[in-house]
Design a protein around this motif. Sequence first.
Motif, PDB file in Angstrom:
ATOM      1  N   GLU A   1      59.136  41.033  79.126  1.00  0.00           N
ATOM      2  CA  GLU A   1      59.863  41.091  80.385  1.00  0.00           C
ATOM      3  C   GLU A   1      59.365  42.308  81.152  1.00  0.00           C
ATOM      4  O   GLU A   1      59.193  43.392  80.574  1.00  0.00           O
ATOM      5  CB  GLU A   1      61.357  41.205  80.114  1.00  0.00           C
ATOM      6  CG  GLU A   1      62.213  41.327  81.352  1.00  0.00           C
ATOM      7  CD  GLU A   1      63.674  41.600  81.020  1.00  0.00           C
ATOM      8  OE1 GLU A   1      64.433  41.907  81.972  1.00  0.00           O
ATOM      9  OE2 GLU A   1      64.046  41.535  79.829  1.00  0.00           O
TER      10      GLU A   1
ATOM     11  N   HIS B   1      60.561  39.693  74.132  1.00  0.00           N
ATOM     12  CA  HIS B   1      61.459  38.627  73.679  1.00  0.00           C
ATOM     13  C   HIS B   1      60.674  37.519  72.985  1.00  0.00           C
ATOM     14  O   HIS B   1      59.502  37.273  73.325  1.00  0.00           O
ATOM     15  CB  HIS B   1      62.196  37.995  74.870  1.00  0.00           C
ATOM     16  CG  HIS B   1      62.904  38.967  75.752  1.00  0.00           C
ATOM     17  ND1 HIS B   1      64.082  39.571  75.384  1.00  0.00           N
ATOM     18  CD2 HIS B   1      62.612  39.432  76.999  1.00  0.00           C
ATOM     19  CE1 HIS B   1      64.491  40.366  76.377  1.00  0.00           C
ATOM     20  NE2 HIS B   1      63.611  40.300  77.355  1.00  0.00           N
TER      21      HIS B   1
ATOM     22  N   VAL C   1      59.405  33.786  72.533  1.00  0.00           N
ATOM     23  CA  VAL C   1      59.205  32.719  73.517  1.00  0.00           C
ATOM     24  C   VAL C   1      60.065  31.494  73.210  1.00  0.00           C
ATOM     25  O   VAL C   1      60.325  30.679  74.099  1.00  0.00           O
ATOM     26  CB  VAL C   1      57.727  32.289  73.593  1.00  0.00           C
ATOM     27  CG1 VAL C   1      56.842  33.445  74.037  1.00  0.00           C
ATOM     28  CG2 VAL C   1      57.239  31.702  72.273  1.00  0.00           C
TER      29      VAL C   1
ATOM     30  N   THR D   1      62.422  29.405  75.696  1.00  0.00           N
ATOM     31  CA  THR D   1      62.279  29.922  77.055  1.00  0.00           C
ATOM     32  C   THR D   1      61.157  29.182  77.774  1.00  0.00           C
ATOM     33  O   THR D   1      60.358  28.468  77.170  1.00  0.00           O
ATOM     34  CB  THR D   1      61.951  31.423  77.062  1.00  0.00           C
ATOM     35  OG1 THR D   1      60.569  31.616  76.683  1.00  0.00           O
ATOM     36  CG2 THR D   1      62.851  32.189  76.103  1.00  0.00           C
ATOM     37  N   ARG D   2      61.076  29.426  79.082  1.00  0.00           N
ATOM     38  CA  ARG D   2      60.012  28.805  79.858  1.00  0.00           C
ATOM     39  C   ARG D   2      58.646  29.427  79.560  1.00  0.00           C
ATOM     40  O   ARG D   2      57.617  28.932  80.039  1.00  0.00           O
ATOM     41  CB  ARG D   2      60.308  28.929  81.356  1.00  0.00           C
ATOM     42  CG  ARG D   2      60.282  30.347  81.915  1.00  0.00           C
ATOM     43  CD  ARG D   2      60.713  30.360  83.375  1.00  0.00           C
ATOM     44  NE  ARG D   2      60.655  31.686  83.990  1.00  0.00           N
ATOM     45  CZ  ARG D   2      59.608  32.157  84.654  1.00  0.00           C
ATOM     46  NH1 ARG D   2      58.514  31.421  84.777  1.00  0.00           N
ATOM     47  NH2 ARG D   2      59.648  33.350  85.195  1.00  0.00           N
ATOM     48  N   TYR D   3      58.653  30.486  78.766  1.00  0.00           N
ATOM     49  CA  TYR D   3      57.403  31.135  78.394  1.00  0.00           C
ATOM     50  C   TYR D   3      56.807  30.569  77.100  1.00  0.00           C
ATOM     51  O   TYR D   3      55.773  31.060  76.643  1.00  0.00           O
ATOM     52  CB  TYR D   3      57.623  32.645  78.250  1.00  0.00           C
ATOM     53  CG  TYR D   3      58.100  33.296  79.516  1.00  0.00           C
ATOM     54  CD1 TYR D   3      57.214  33.611  80.543  1.00  0.00           C
ATOM     55  CD2 TYR D   3      59.458  33.587  79.708  1.00  0.00           C
ATOM     56  CE1 TYR D   3      57.653  34.198  81.719  1.00  0.00           C
ATOM     57  CE2 TYR D   3      59.905  34.179  80.887  1.00  0.00           C
ATOM     58  CZ  TYR D   3      58.996  34.474  81.885  1.00  0.00           C
ATOM     59  OH  TYR D   3      59.437  35.052  83.048  1.00  0.00           O
ATOM     60  N   ASP D   4      57.446  29.574  76.534  1.00  0.00           N
ATOM     61  CA  ASP D   4      56.921  28.962  75.316  1.00  0.00           C
ATOM     62  C   ASP D   4      55.848  27.950  75.708  1.00  0.00           C
ATOM     63  O   ASP D   4      56.146  26.827  76.124  1.00  0.00           O
ATOM     64  CB  ASP D   4      58.038  28.284  74.526  1.00  0.00           C
ATOM     65  CG  ASP D   4      57.584  27.869  73.130  1.00  0.00           C
ATOM     66  OD1 ASP D   4      56.360  27.889  72.868  1.00  0.00           O
ATOM     67  OD2 ASP D   4      58.458  27.536  72.306  1.00  0.00           O
TER      68      ASP D   4
END
Length: 310
Positions: A184, A195, A197, A200-203
Amino acid sequence: MTSSEPTPTGRSIVLKTRSARAEIGTVAAVLRGLAVDGVAVTEPVPADATPSMGAGIVLAPWPNRVRDGIWILDGLPQQLDITEVTRSNAIHGLLRNTDYEIRQQSAGTVTLGTLIPPQHGWPFLLDTWVRYELHADGLSVTHGVVNHSERSAPYAVGAHPYFRIGATPIEDLVLTVAAETYFETDARMNPVAEHPVEGTRYDLRAGVPLAQLDLDTPFGGVTPAAAARLTAPDGATVELAGDAGWEYLQVFTPREFPRPDGKGVAVALEPMTAPPDALNSGRGLRHLAPGQRWEGGWRIRYTPAPASTP
């Protein structure tokens, strides 16, 4: 082949094999282009202009940002020059505008090197180099350094290539990133937390179309041997992999990347040995003793679309 004519990206060096071609510029040891079987797998960097948005440059002796350009050495603050003025950071190391010397060259390889001398906020003398080696299916890039200081020196390195698969629109590519965490960041793009992933949309581990992504995001816990992959609708792929220790990756998907036909979406996949602000966090830093040498690198591999069966 080397051109001696000066340009904003330095002298131009062309590497060739039967199936691949790479072009390198000596300023920032920039990767100006890579094509395999006639298919462009990196965004071309014009010789007559400074690389846009860091395209293709080498990032040393740290990648990404140092908050306020300040870090602490033996209890004393060190003030680096502010090179990202709008966010008051020092960004992408000290070699962005440095012209490297050609130390070795053959038809398919070139080694470029330069000194990093003591300067504002950096009381060390390092010798650094980068070796580009062309292969039938892509390119391997090896970064090296030796500490010529009389004290231990911190070091990290990265690169800033932008990728594509020929004329396929960037939005049509699927991006896969083998990362367990993301960082972040605050409004100045400096990390404030890390954090998982998961959920989350970051996975991006299962692949996500670039049309759905808008990222300028550092990732951690990267599996170096399978760091990232772009896949075209026809199944052609470009893969990015690194040696052990290349466990960080910045993914950047600008919407206004300049091209000859106008601005558009691009995707930078930036392999790094340390995350943003590593001079302060210590994450991923190597501490090189006087005289100590280190090498490590990353690779690009292009695989064409599977042959269709009748």
